[in-house]
Structures are given as C-alpha cells and as structure tokens.
Design a protein around this motif. Structure first.
Motif, PDB file in Angstrom:
ATOM      1  N   ILE A 250       0.859  -1.193   0.000  1.00 38.33           N
ATOM      2  CA  ILE A 250       0.000   0.000   0.000  1.00 38.33           C
ATOM      3  C   ILE A 250       0.894   1.242   0.000  1.00 38.33           C
ATOM      4  N   LYS A 251       0.591   2.162  -0.897  1.00 35.57           N
ATOM      5  CA  LYS A 251       1.345   3.419  -0.977  1.00 35.57           C
ATOM      6  C   LYS A 251       0.373   4.595  -0.848  1.00 35.57           C
ATOM      7  N   ILE A 252       0.698   5.503   0.059  1.00 36.14           N
ATOM      8  CA  ILE A 252      -0.104   6.717   0.260  1.00 36.14           C
ATOM      9  C   ILE A 252       0.737   7.887  -0.229  1.00 36.14           C
ATOM     10  N   PHE A 253       0.275   8.539  -1.275  1.00 34.99           N
ATOM     11  CA  PHE A 253       1.032   9.609  -1.911  1.00 34.99           C
ATOM     12  C   PHE A 253       0.672  10.965  -1.301  1.00 34.99           C
ATOM     13  N   ALA A 254       1.652  11.866  -1.291  1.00 34.02           N
ATOM     14  CA  ALA A 254       1.439  13.226  -0.792  1.00 34.02           C
ATOM     15  C   ALA A 254       0.819  14.079  -1.895  1.00 34.02           C
ATOM     16  N   GLN A 255      -0.332  13.619  -2.357  1.00 33.77           N
ATOM     17  CA  GLN A 255      -1.144  14.376  -3.304  1.00 33.77           C
ATOM     18  C   GLN A 255      -2.578  13.889  -3.163  1.00 33.77           C
ATOM     19  N   ASP A 256      -3.506  14.709  -3.625  1.00 32.43           N
ATOM     20  CA  ASP A 256      -4.893  14.269  -3.617  1.00 32.43           C
ATOM     21  C   ASP A 256      -5.124  13.274  -4.748  1.00 32.43           C
ATOM     22  N   VAL A 257      -6.216  12.509  -4.657  1.00 34.29           N
ATOM     23  CA  VAL A 257      -6.446  11.400  -5.574  1.00 34.29           C
ATOM     24  C   VAL A 257      -6.600  11.862  -7.021  1.00 34.29           C
ATOM     25  N   ASP A 258      -7.105  13.078  -7.231  1.00 36.29           N
ATOM     26  CA  ASP A 258      -7.299  13.582  -8.585  1.00 36.29           C
ATOM     27  C   ASP A 258      -6.106  14.371  -9.103  1.00 36.29           C
ATOM     28  N   ASN A 259      -5.107  14.577  -8.251  1.00 38.05           N
ATOM     29  CA  ASN A 259      -3.924  15.353  -8.623  1.00 38.05           C
ATOM     30  C   ASN A 259      -4.312  16.754  -9.117  1.00 38.05           C
ATOM     31  N   THR A 260      -5.263  17.383  -8.435  1.00 35.89           N
ATOM     32  CA  THR A 260      -5.720  18.720  -8.827  1.00 35.89           C
ATOM     33  C   THR A 260      -5.639  19.723  -7.687  1.00 35.89           C
ATOM     34  N   ARG A 261      -5.408  19.258  -6.456  1.00 34.14           N
ATOM     35  CA  ARG A 261      -5.421  20.179  -5.324  1.00 34.14           C
ATOM     36  C   ARG A 261      -4.012  20.452  -4.802  1.00 34.14           C
ATOM     37  N   VAL A 262      -3.323  19.422  -4.330  1.00 35.51           N
ATOM     38  CA  VAL A 262      -2.024  19.599  -3.672  1.00 35.51           C
ATOM     39  C   VAL A 262      -1.102  18.472  -4.083  1.00 35.51           C
ATOM     40  N   ALA A 263       0.153  18.809  -4.297  1.00 29.05           N
ATOM     41  CA  ALA A 263       1.181  17.802  -4.535  1.00 29.05           C
ATOM     42  C   ALA A 263       2.458  18.248  -3.841  1.00 29.05           C
ATOM     43  N   VAL A 264       3.096  17.325  -3.102  1.00 30.54           N
ATOM     44  CA  VAL A 264       4.342  17.614  -2.392  1.00 30.54           C
ATOM     45  C   VAL A 264       5.418  16.702  -2.962  1.00 30.54           C
ATOM     46  N   PHE A 265       6.539  17.298  -3.379  1.00 31.59           N
ATOM     47  CA  PHE A 265       7.562  16.537  -4.096  1.00 31.59           C
ATOM     48  C   PHE A 265       8.950  17.080  -3.773  1.00 31.59           C
ATOM     49  N   PRO A 266      10.016  16.299  -4.056  1.00 33.01           N
ATOM     50  CA  PRO A 266      11.371  16.807  -3.846  1.00 33.01           C
ATOM     51  C   PRO A 266      11.617  18.041  -4.718  1.00 33.01           C
ATOM     52  N   SER A 267      12.414  18.968  -4.217  1.00 31.43           N
ATOM     53  CA  SER A 267      12.633  20.226  -4.919  1.00 31.43           C
ATOM     54  C   SER A 267      13.067  20.000  -6.360  1.00 31.43           C
ATOM     55  N   GLY A 268      12.361  20.666  -7.259  1.00 28.03           N
ATOM     56  CA  GLY A 268      12.697  20.610  -8.670  1.00 28.03           C
ATOM     57  C   GLY A 268      12.266  19.349  -9.377  1.00 28.03           C
ATOM     58  N   GLN A 269      11.497  18.472  -8.708  1.00 33.38           N
ATOM     59  CA  GLN A 269      11.093  17.195  -9.328  1.00 33.38           C
ATOM     60  C   GLN A 269       9.572  17.057  -9.238  1.00 33.38           C
ATOM     61  N   SER A 270       8.895  17.934  -9.953  1.00 31.27           N
ATOM     62  CA  SER A 270       7.445  17.999  -9.822  1.00 31.27           C
ATOM     63  C   SER A 270       6.729  16.794 -10.409  1.00 31.27           C
ATOM     64  N   ASN A 271       7.458  15.918 -11.133  1.00 30.78           N
ATOM     65  CA  ASN A 271       6.834  14.691 -11.640  1.00 30.78           C
ATOM     66  C   ASN A 271       6.772  13.598 -10.572  1.00 30.78           C
ATOM     67  N   LEU A 272       7.507  13.787  -9.470  1.00 34.66           N
ATOM     68  CA  LEU A 272       7.549  12.780  -8.412  1.00 34.66           C
ATOM     69  C   LEU A 272       6.654  13.198  -7.247  1.00 34.66           C
ATOM     70  N   ARG A 273       6.399  12.231  -6.369  1.00 33.12           N
ATOM     71  CA  ARG A 273       5.634  12.501  -5.164  1.00 33.12           C
ATOM     72  C   ARG A 273       6.267  11.742  -4.005  1.00 33.12           C
ATOM     73  N   TYR A 274       6.245  12.367  -2.838  1.00 31.01           N
ATOM     74  CA  TYR A 274       6.575  11.623  -1.635  1.00 31.01           C
ATOM     75  C   TYR A 274       5.445  10.651  -1.338  1.00 31.01           C
ATOM     76  N   LEU A 275       5.804   9.548  -0.669  1.00 32.23           N
ATOM     77  CA  LEU A 275       4.781   8.565  -0.313  1.00 32.23           C
ATOM     78  C   LEU A 275       5.170   7.837   0.963  1.00 32.23           C
ATOM     79  N   LEU A 276       4.174   7.316   1.633  1.00 34.82           N
ATOM     80  CA  LEU A 276       4.361   6.352   2.715  1.00 34.82           C
ATOM     81  C   LEU A 276       4.078   4.973   2.138  1.00 34.82           C
ATOM     82  N   GLN A 277       4.888   4.000   2.487  1.00 34.31           N
ATOM     83  CA  GLN A 277       4.767   2.674   1.890  1.00 34.31           C
ATOM     84  C   GLN A 277       4.846   1.597   2.950  1.00 34.31           C
TER      85      GLN A 277
END
Length: 818
Positions: A250-277
C-alpha cells in the motif's frame, strides 16, 4: 452602507465576477517568509577534509535592522572540537552590518553530526529573536564531508518489513478516467478488501488524519495493480484488490487522488511525489491495515532534529495536510477551486521558505513542516498571485524583518528600497501573514477544519521555532513602524478582525471585517486598482464612502493605532477649551521612522455639523506637529455656536519625501471632539517682567489662580511671571449659585513700575469686555467682570462690570509663594 452590508451584495454578484477570474502578472521576485533581524551562515567550509585537520571557518552575522544586544554561540556536536577562534560573541550590529566571526574546528569519530551556531537578538521590549545555522557533517574512512544541506541518506533504504512504514519517492499512478472502475474482481487472482486509516503524528504525540490523499495498491513485486482510492476526511480508506502474488503493498502519496489540489515533491522534481509505503502484506479476504507515521522531534536554532524516517514521514504529511487545508480555505474565499498547490519540500538551498511566481510553486524548508503559520503565509502569496481578480500583491521580494522596509537593503548587493517598493513589500507580507492567521480564526471553509490540537493553531500569533524562533502577536507585533512595515499592515488588518482593545485607552479599534470580507473588498468592492499598497487600499476606502463620511473615521482607527496615520492627541477627546483664544492642537506624525518618509504635511479640519456646511481647514507649516489658530480664526470657528455645541476635528497628514509615490496618500487621524467654554477671559500687559496674575473668584472656596490652575470646573492656562505677559481663564460649569468674579492682581512689579493691562472677556464668541487699565503698584487689584449665577432657573443671571475699582481686594502677603 458599510463594508458589512456590501458583503451581501457581493454574494449576489460573486458568481458573475468569479467567471472573470484572471491571474496576476507574475513578479520575477519570490515572496518569502519574514526573516529575523539578524541572520547567520557558515562561510568558507570545504566540501571534504581529513579528520583531525584544523578547518578555519567564518560565522557570518548579517543585520537587516539595528540590533543592540546580540549573542552568537557555537554549538558543536560530540564529533566536533572547537580548537580556535571565538566560541561566543556579544555586541551590537547596525542595520546593514555584516560581521565575520572566525572559528576553527576539527572532526573526529565516524557517523553523522552537525556543527551549529545560535544567534540571540534581544529586542528593546524584552523579547528575543533566536536564529541559527548548521553545517551537516558525515565522517567516514577518515574524511569529514561538509554540507549546508541535511544528510541526504536514501529515501527508501530497505523494503519495509510487515507492519512497518517507510518513506519513498515515486511517480504517482495516473488518475482513473471518469467512469473507470476502481477494482474488478478476478477469480484467477487472490482478492481481498483492504481498509484502514492513515495518520500523521506531530512532535507532541497527537495523531491527525491524512485527508483526501491518493492511496494506490501494488503487488508483492511492486507492480501497480490498477487500483487506487482516496482517504476520506477521517483518514480512512477502503478498496477491493486483486493480486497475482497473494500479497499487496500500500502506498499513500502526498497528493490528492485527482492530482488537482495539492502535490508535495522533492525540490525541482514535480513529476515525483513523496509517499508512505507498507511492507509486503499477505492478502486476505478482508484485512485492516492502519498506517501511521513515527513521532518526529523538534529541533532548535543551530541544533536540528535527527533526520530519520519517522521524522521525514511526519513532516511530509504535515506539509501535505497544511497545504490541503489552506487550499480548501482559499477555495472558500474565491468561490471555486484554487489552482493546484505545487509544493517543493524540503528546500535544499537556503533557510527560508518562499513562493516563486515564475514557477507558481511554493518552496518549503524542512524546519517549517509544523509551522503552519509560515505555510499559510506562503500559500497566501500563491493565492493572491493566482486567484485575485486584480493586482493585490505586487511584492518586490528580498529580505525583510517586520519593521519598515523603506530604505532596507533587500540583499547584500542591492540598492535600498524606495518608498513604493517598501510599501508594496509591507502590504504583501502583512497581508500574507494576516490571511494565514485569520483563516485559522475564521475559516472560509469550516467543512475542512484546521487540526484543533496542533500546536499554535488559531492562537493569533505568528510562530516558527526550529531554525529560528519568531513568535509575535498579530494584535501587537514588534517593529510596528508604519506604512512601510509589514507588521503594521498585519496589526491593522487584525484590528479590523478582532475585538481586542490593543491596550490603547484613547482610540477604540473596529472589528468585523474578517478574511472573506477583506478578500471581497480588495478584489472588487473598493475603487483601487491595483490594491497593492496600504495607501492605495486606504484611498479606495475614502473614495468608496466619501472623504468626510463619518464611517471613514471608524476605518482609520486601526491605521492610527498601528502608526500609519497621524494620531491626534490634544486637546484631548471631549475636552473643554477656551472660547476666545485659539487652542493648541497637537498630534503624532506617524508614517515611517525615517525623517524622509514620515508624515510631515498636515491640515487641521474642524466642524460642528459633521463636515458638511460648517468646515474650517487650517494648513500647518511643513514638519510641524502642533498648531494654534489665531484668535480671529478661532472666533470665526465658534461663530454661531452655542454653549453646548460639540465640535469634531481631525488631522490630515501626507508625506512629501518621495515623489515616486504619486498618490501622496492623505491619511486621516482619529476623530476628536471638543466644546468651547461659555466664558473666556484674557489679560495681557506691559512691561515684560512685571508679574500680573489673573484670578477667578467663586462664591466660596479657593480662587482659580496660579496656585489652583485646574480645579475641574475652570482652567487657568499658565502663570506668567517674568518671561511672558498673557494669562487666560475659561469656565462654563459653575460650582454653585452666587457671584463669580474675574480680576487682575499685581503680584509683584519686580522693579518695573506700573503695569498697563488689557482685559477681554468673551461669552461664547461675543466680546462683552474690552478695556485697558493700569495697576500702579504691587498688591493692587482690578475688578474686570462679575457674573451672578442664580440659585434657581427662575432667577436670571446678571453680569456686572463697570469702571475699574482701585480698592485692594487681596492682601498679597497671604497668597502662596511662587
């Protein structure tokens, strides 16, 4: 109608107005969080050095404003030895000063550690600002590797064990297409319903739900199963999963399910997301998997917390939750969905967080994860840049510390800010802090609340504690320095919101303009475009209501309290003043601490009919903060009045110091009232040096004279002995029936001989006595006027005056000495 009433009109028109939503033109300069007055950095650090070798470093202190009591101290970890230079320094720094403090160190042992420095700036009000800086050190194989960035480590060092949660970084799966099934049972695969809750933990041990986050499911070999869902507002999730490996991750991403509200990612890497796994979990028909971050630790200036998986996971989800909360609050403000809040975390090239309008992204430092005041501040910069209907935030960027930004150096190689730049920065930064705190106090979307038990939420204070300590009240912040000060703007806006008195016993603040109404006002209601400086907004308020509409005087109160507009001080509110001689008006200039920018051009405006037909305006010489109308002008003001007429007055103020501010905004002071005493008497005499005294004798009791100047019912303005030749007495509240007598007494001729005295007495604005007489010697008196106050309303008052009386009415030897 007031702004409160106009909010109803706004609701009716908001739908049409919001269809016209436009983004602001992006400023090339990032807007960043407030900084402390004194900042610190390590300079001259090599990338790698052998253990045991002495390294010469410099601790650099930079002052953004005057700092009179500063202490800097080195904080070495056990693997760091200070072998030379200064381990501690104390002193003062002038605004713009840069001080290099040498320090020599050696590194020993192996592992990860830090070399920190803490700087304490003690403010004049007894409070402290504490900041710091850190070098991160990794010692391996006899070499020490130094960096200003946190220890990098691996985000996913090992596959998580069963029941363990680790932090990862990955590209999120694409959102499901509309109508696409979340999961389809497949008899050829093992199937199960997986549910549970996801929570993040704060440093105090409180748990909070990870809300509206993308939850995706992978098989035991880390292949995406095409199944995803979202946590709800309680952090709960549930999905049916088919897996070919009899196991699931199970992976919980630091973004909303629709990817339209909030996304948290490493600096300069907006294609990636932090996650809990999670680790690999055996699938079951119905299984519960609750997921929680570890408990983080708060660091302090110069001494960061350990950079562990527990710490990282909690900070990432705290940042995600904060940004999502402010996203919903701004969506509530503007009436439709905000643009996606793209958030770089953690910042790897500095110590302050900021919003970059060029990339339309926020950049957040590691130490701000639990400082939601700061996160809301940066979100407001984002919100005003991307969701305003007209320019309301035109920040020139650069360093700032709460006080006046006018004349401040925004960077080490920059020119000082002019007034326009300083005022734009002050408005932008004060507005950002205001919305961060005000939305916690009055959420625009109560349905997506702030976490109630998170430290410092909703307390009306702007606080950050980890790599520098900044903690001040929105009600009474430090460095409240006028129209170029972000703290003055913050406190002014907060005074529109709250009901507290600010400790000011002269001017009542106003309350009721919350974040929703303020947003509506500066975006559509007020006639100011751009609304990007406090003077432009204020001019919009005056133009909206009308310059002399009494409603305006309610809105000027917070400007006066917070040192932006002039403060009228004398005559005090409700004062009784003399009727026949002009009273001295006094005020505090305010505006800015600098002589070149503070308010310096004033007018006194007086009226008895709320500034309609009866309106007198007196221009004051440049730079003066007091003014006394001539007696002729004062009688003209009072002409036609009655004994109980109330006169209202205020001060208009402008600043002439910077022609680059074309508005030359007219600030108005607090509204004051006065009444003129019914009877006013004045004596003047020659020669200078002769001591003539003016007396008002009541039917019983002590005279109003030099030894009893203000008993409450009458007033003597001064006792002229040898340096002046005029005294005034005024009164209109007798203390009982009987005769009241005005007379002159020659206290001492001081070897000047006879004194020639001119006496005048006014009833309201009518002169009833105008005579000249001579007092020939010390001790002589002259009766000027006697008024009989009747014992009942049926008895008419009588005024008795006539030829000068030469008989002695006083024995000077019984009078108090001077």
């Amino acid at each position: 109608m007031g702004l409160f009433d106009l909010s109803r009109a706004w609701v009716a028109a908001s739908g049409l107005l919001l269809l016209a939503l436009i983004g602001l033109a992006a400023s090339p300069t990032a807007a960043q969080e407030p900084q402390p007055v004194v900042t610190a950095s390590f300079e001259g650090a090599p990338t790698t050095v052998s253990t045991g070798v002495t390294v010469d470093l410099v601790l650099r202190l930079t002052a953004n404003a005057d700092a009179v009591d500063v202490t800097a101290e080195i904080l070495p970890a056990p693997m760091v030895q200070v072998v030379g230079g200064l381990g501690r320094w104390s002193g003062s720094l002038a605004r713009g000063a840069v001080l290099d403090i040498p320090v020599s160190v050696q590194f020993t042992g192996s592992g990860e550690c830090t070399l920190g420095a803490r700087v304490t700036n003690r403010l004049v009000n007894g409070q402290e600002q504490v900041t710091g800086t850190v070098l991160y050190v990794t010692v391996t194989a006899g070499a020490a590797h130094l960096s200003i960035e946190p220890h990098p480590g691996e985000w996913l060092r090992e596959p998580a064990a069963v029941g363990e949660v680790v932090v990862g970084v990955a590209e999120p799966p694409p959102p499901l297409r509309p109508g696409e099934a979340r999961a389809v049972p497949d008899p050829r695969m093992e199937s199960g319903t997986v549910s549970g809750t996801v929570q993040w933990q704060d440093p105090d041990g409180h748990f909070f739900p990870v809300r509206r986050a993308l939850v995706a499911f992978y098989d035991g070999t880390d292949n995406y199963l095409g199944v995803q869902t979202s946590t709800n507002d309680a952090g709960a999730y549930s999905a049916t999963v088919n897996t070919p490996t009899n196991s699931v991750i199970i992976k919980i991403f630091a973004q909303d399910v629709d990817n339209t509200r909030v996304a948290v990612f490493p600096s300069g890497q907006s294609n990636l997301r932090y996650l809990l796994q999670t680790g690999v979990l055996p699938i079951a028909h119905s299984m519960t998997q609750n997921i929680q971050t570890g408990r983080p630790v708060l660091g302090s200036p110069g001494a960061p917390s350990p950079d562990t998986d527990a710490d990282r996971s909690a900070r990432i989800m705290a940042v995600y939750d904060a940004m999502l909360t402010f996203w919903f609050q701004f969506t509530g403000l503007i009436g439709h969905n905000m643009q996606q809040a793209l958030t770089n975390y953690p910042r790897t090239d500095g110590t302050v967080s900021f919003y970059n309008p060029n990339t339309q992204q926020m950049v957040i430092t590691r130490e701000r994860a639990f400082a939601w005041d700061v996160l809301g501040h940066e979100f407001t910069h984002f919100g005003t840049n991307r969701a305003a209907l007209r320019p309301i935030d035109n920040n020139p960027g650069g360093s700032h510390s709460g006080g006046s930004a006018i004349g401040q150096l925004p960077c080490a190689t920059c020119s000082p800010r002019n007034r326009d730049e300083g005022m734009r920065l002050a408005w932008s930064e004060g507005l950002a802090t205001y919305f961060s705190l005000a939305l916690q106090n009055q959420p625009a979307d109560p349905g997506f609340p702030f976490p109630a038990t998170l430290a410092r939420i909703g307390d009306g204070r702007y606080t950050t504690t980890e790599n520098f300590i900044l903690d001040y009240s929105a009600e009474t912040p430090d460095s409240n320095e006028g129209f170029g000060s972000e703290n003055s703007v913050l406190a002014m806006l907060w005074d529109f919101l709250d009901t507290n008195q600010d400790g000011d016993q002269v001017i009542d603040s106003i309350a009721g303009v919350g974040p929703q109404l303020l947003w509506n006002a500066i975006n559509t209601l007020l006639p100011c475009n751009p609304c990007d400086r406090v003077d432009r907004v204020w001019t919009g308020v005056r133009n909206f209501f009308g310059a002399d509409n009494l409603v305006v005087f309610d809105y000027t109160k917070p400007l006066v309290i917070n040192n932006i507009a002039p403060r009228a001080t004398a005559p005090s509110n409700g004062a009784k003043v003399a009727g026949g001689v002009g009273s001295k008006f006094e005020w505090v200039a305010n505006g800015d601490p600098s002589a070149n920018h503070r308010n310096n051009k004033f007018r006194i405006v007086i009226s008895r009919d709320d500034f309609h037909l009866h309106k007198f305006i007196f221009d004051v010489p440049i730079g003066e903060t007091s003014f006394t109308p001539t007696d002729t002008d004062w009688l003209a003001v009072l002409a036609g009045g009655t004994p109980d007429t109330v006169y209202k007055w205020y001060v208009e103020g402008t600043s002439t110091g910077d022609p680059e501010v074309p508005e030359g905004s007219v600030w108005i002071s607090n509204l004051m009232t006065l009444t003129a005493r019914t009877i006013h008497g004045r004596i003047t005499w020659t020669p200078l040096g002769a001591d003539v005294d003016f007396h008002l004798a009541p039917p019983a009791g002590q005279d109003v004279a030099y030894y009893n100047r203000d008993p409450g019912w009458a007033t003597l303005d001064r006792d002229c002995i040898t340096s002046c030749t005029e005294e005034n007495i005024s009164f209109d509240h007798p203390i009982g029936p009987g005769n009241y007598r005005l007379f002159a007494h020659y206290f001492s001729d001081h070897d000047k001989g006879a004194a020639t005295v001119h006496a005048e007495v006014f009833f309201n604005d009518i002169k009833v006595v105008d005579e000249t007489f001579v007092l020939g010697e010390t001790g002589e008196t002259h009766n000027i006027l006697t008024e009989n106050i009747p014992g009942s309303p049926a008895e008419p008052a009588r005024v008795m005056s006539g030829p000068a009386s030469r008989r002695s009415l006083l024995d000077s030897r019984t009078l108090p000495p001077k």
